[in-house]
Design an enzyme around this catalytic site. Structure first.
Site, mmCIF file in Angstrom:
data_model
loop_
_atom_site.group_PDB
_atom_site.id
_atom_site.type_symbol
_atom_site.label_atom_id
_atom_site.label_comp_id
_atom_site.label_asym_id
_atom_site.label_seq_id
_atom_site.Cartn_x
_atom_site.Cartn_y
_atom_site.Cartn_z
ATOM 1 N NE ARG A 79 67.371 -69.236 83.331
ATOM 2 C CZ ARG A 79 68.055 -68.953 84.432
ATOM 3 N NH1 ARG A 79 67.491 -68.331 85.451
ATOM 4 N NH2 ARG A 79 69.315 -69.276 84.526
ATOM 5 C CG HIS B 98 70.848 -73.228 87.528
ATOM 6 N ND1 HIS B 98 69.876 -72.347 87.087
ATOM 7 C CD2 HIS B 98 70.940 -72.992 88.856
ATOM 8 C CE1 HIS B 98 69.417 -71.627 88.088
ATOM 9 N NE2 HIS B 98 70.048 -72.011 89.184
ATOM 10 C CG ASN C 77 71.728 -69.365 87.135
ATOM 11 O OD1 ASN C 77 70.989 -68.472 86.746
ATOM 12 N ND2 ASN C 77 71.822 -69.687 88.416
ATOM 13 C CD GLU C 78 71.998 -66.491 90.500
ATOM 14 O OE1 GLU C 78 72.438 -67.116 91.474
ATOM 15 O OE2 GLU C 78 70.939 -65.851 90.532
ATOM 16 C CG ASN D 190 69.241 -64.697 87.570
ATOM 17 O OD1 ASN D 190 68.642 -64.588 86.500
ATOM 18 N ND2 ASN D 190 69.826 -65.820 87.947
ATOM 19 C CE1 TYR E 12 65.108 -64.963 93.642
ATOM 20 C CE2 TYR E 12 67.160 -64.718 92.430
ATOM 21 C CZ TYR E 12 65.985 -65.411 92.685
ATOM 22 O OH TYR E 12 65.697 -66.544 91.983
ATOM 23 C CD GLU F 53 67.334 -67.667 89.035
ATOM 24 O OE1 GLU F 53 67.467 -67.394 90.254
ATOM 25 O OE2 GLU F 53 68.065 -68.469 88.431
HETATM 26 C C1 GAL Z 1 69.460 -68.035 92.580
HETATM 27 C C2 GAL Z 1 69.609 -69.374 91.902
HETATM 28 C C3 GAL Z 1 68.372 -70.193 91.925
HETATM 29 C C4 GAL Z 1 67.566 -70.073 93.199
HETATM 30 C C5 GAL Z 1 67.439 -68.631 93.633
HETATM 31 C C6 GAL Z 1 66.728 -68.417 94.946
HETATM 32 O O1 GAL Z 1 70.703 -67.615 93.039
HETATM 33 O O2 GAL Z 1 69.980 -69.198 90.560
HETATM 34 O O3 GAL Z 1 68.730 -71.518 91.633
HETATM 35 O O4 GAL Z 1 67.981 -70.930 94.158
HETATM 36 O O5 GAL Z 1 68.695 -68.040 93.711
HETATM 37 O O6 GAL Z 1 67.591 -68.288 96.013
#
Ligand code: GAL
Length: 472
Positions: free
Chosen positions: A75, A120, A164-165, A308, A310, A376
């Site tokens: 990606r 992005h 993106n986001e 995405n 995290y 992500e």
């Molecule tokens: C996301 C973003 C990425 C990367 C990741 C880690 O929000 O799309 O570019 O930075 O966080 O923090």
């Protein structure tokens, strides 16, 4: 068990890796400007991505990393200002076209499928000067850029992400001002920006649908980021409602219009309107805009769900802070971390692999069981460099197990997983101090040498194990 055509990937973004910020006619983007202005104050250590991983000249090194991991998918994003220096199709930069043609062709030659993100975070500065994403015109300008990309690369690219986001662009870029373009207009600009991004996304999806789909046979979506969220006390009705609000203002803000109703979640609109009323905001003026029936429909404008993920949060109502006009006070939810969750690198990143499985189930149930690509997911390292990054190894193992369970036990239709990131890169306002890579990049070395972390070796083994199981 993973399906045999499961996408095993890693992700990057143009501004974070390319460098060559003004090479070969590239126009400046809002991130170039953001880093160059007020030197030192906006990005940690006054850093910028003028050179970063230097992928614009060292793409072959990235390709080697991709092959070493055994990825089936990569990606990447296109730099709008590299292709169209002033943001418009009146002026195409052939050098930019050549660069991305080479990247895409090199990938395909090695049987790696590109997933390409059009946007992005790096708007051409020339368009920012016309109002940027706050301006209603930006949606049609984005659509023209998207058509240009479909036309130019769509014979080979079959997976597209428009934006993106949008949450991060809207909130961090236009409310908190900690991302480019550094706008701080709390309570209004973020909703406008999010709205124009959704409009632009939907226009681009419809353009693909009517002009390119039958010939190119690809799929288009928008990458939506969200934490997983649970009530702090599941038996407390207020915590439960606050959690619904929390999710409505993150995942729901962008996914609800696209996948459920064509409009924002009711709970979100009600909260914004109630807060406007309470604070006496502008009579009939509405902070959360309404979609026009005369424009391409937002509902249905995605061929798959791009997620995405995290981290996770526990949620309770926000106490005593509802006097400000801002997204957070509209959302009226306070989020905390469970003390049992380890935190990696950056303070916001509690490591909660099981939250991904729960979020995937939520996506399945709420958004009508879509095909999902996890576009992500990653683990940050800060402080002294650790090439033997055993915690990150553990993180990837646990996370991929959770994804396997989401597929095998919960029946979520997960089609792919993209680790963030292929290599260490410019982590926005954190600069180079936060490392998300499967490869380490030595930024003090003019050659920008890439060296595989232990987690990179283990991710390669995981991929190879699952691929051999599905092919036998
Ligand atoms: C996301 C973003 C990425 C990367 C990741 C880690 O929000 O799309 O570019 O930075 O966080 O923090």
């Amino acid at each position: 068990m993973f399906p045999c055509d499961f996408a095993w990937g890693a992700a990057t973004a143009a501004y974070q890796i390319e460098g060559g910020w003004d090479s070969d006619n590239k126009g400046p983007s809002i991130w170039d400007t953001f880093c160059h202005q007020d030197k030192g104050s906006r990005v940690s250590g006054g850093q910028n991505a003028d050179v970063t991983c230097s992928s614009y000249v060292m793409w072959e090194k990235d390709l080697q990393c991709i092959q070493q991991l055994g990825l089936t998918h990569y990606r990447m994003s296109l730099s709008w200002a590299r292709l169209l220096p002033d943001g418009t199709t009146k002026n195409v930069n052939q050098k930019g076209v050549q660069y991305y043609n080479k990247v895409i062709n090199d990938l395909l030659l090695r049987k790696v499928s590109p997933m390409v993100t059009l946007y992005h975070f790096d708007l051409p500065q020339a368009l920012q000067e016309q109002g940027g994403w706050k301006s209603s015109n930006m949606a049609t300008l984005f659509d023209s850029y998207a058509r240009f990309c479909f036309q130019t690369f769509g014979d080979r690219v079959k997976l597209w992400i428009t934006i993106n986001e949008p949450y991060v662009c809207a909130k961090l870029g236009h409310e908190d001002g900690v991302h480019a373009p550094g706008v701080k207009e709390p309570g209004t600009a973020a909703y406008l920006v999010g709205h124009n991004m959704l409009r632009g996304h939907a226009m681009a999806w419809h353009s693909y649908d009517t002009l390119y789909r039958s010939k190119q046979k690809g799929a288009v979506s928008i990458a939506i980021n969200s934490d997983w969220a649970e009530p702090l006390d599941p038996s407390d009705a207020e915590d439960v409602t606050a959690t619904k609000r929390y999710l409505a203002f993150t995942l729901g803000w962008f996914a609800w219009p696209v996948f459920v109703t064509g409009d924002y979640p009711e709970i979100m609109r009600a909260a914004v309107d109630a807060q406007s009323k309470k604070l006496g905001y502008g009579g009939d003026r509405c902070r959360l805009p309404t979609f026009s029936q005369d424009e391409p429909a937002i509902l249905g404008s995605a061929d798959f769900f791009a997620l995405n993920y995290y981290t996770s949060r526990k949620v309770k109502p926000r106490r005593g802070s509802g006097q400000m006009l801002c997204v957070k006070s509209d959302q009226d939810a306070e989020d905390v971390m469970d003390p049992s969750w380890p935190v990696c690198g950056v303070s916001w990143l509690a490591v909660v692999p099981h939250g991904l499985r729960k979020l995937l189930c939520y996506v399945k149930e709420t958004f009508n069981n879509p095909e999902v690509y996890i576009t992500e997911n990653g683990f940050a390292q800060t402080g002294p460099l650790q090439m033997e990054d055993s915690e990150r190894c553990r993180f990837y193992q646990d996370t991929i197990n959770e994804v396997a369970n989401a597929i095998g036990k919960d029946g979520v239709n997960v089609r792919g997983y993209f680790a963030w990131s292929l290599m260490d890169n410019f982590e926005w306002a954190d600069g180079f101090s936060t490392r998300f890579g499967l490869f380490h990049v030595d930024f003090s070395d003019p050659e920008r040498t890439r060296s595989i972390y232990r987690s990179g070796r283990e991710y390669a083994q995981i991929i190879s194990k699952y691929r051999s199981q599905t092919s036998s």
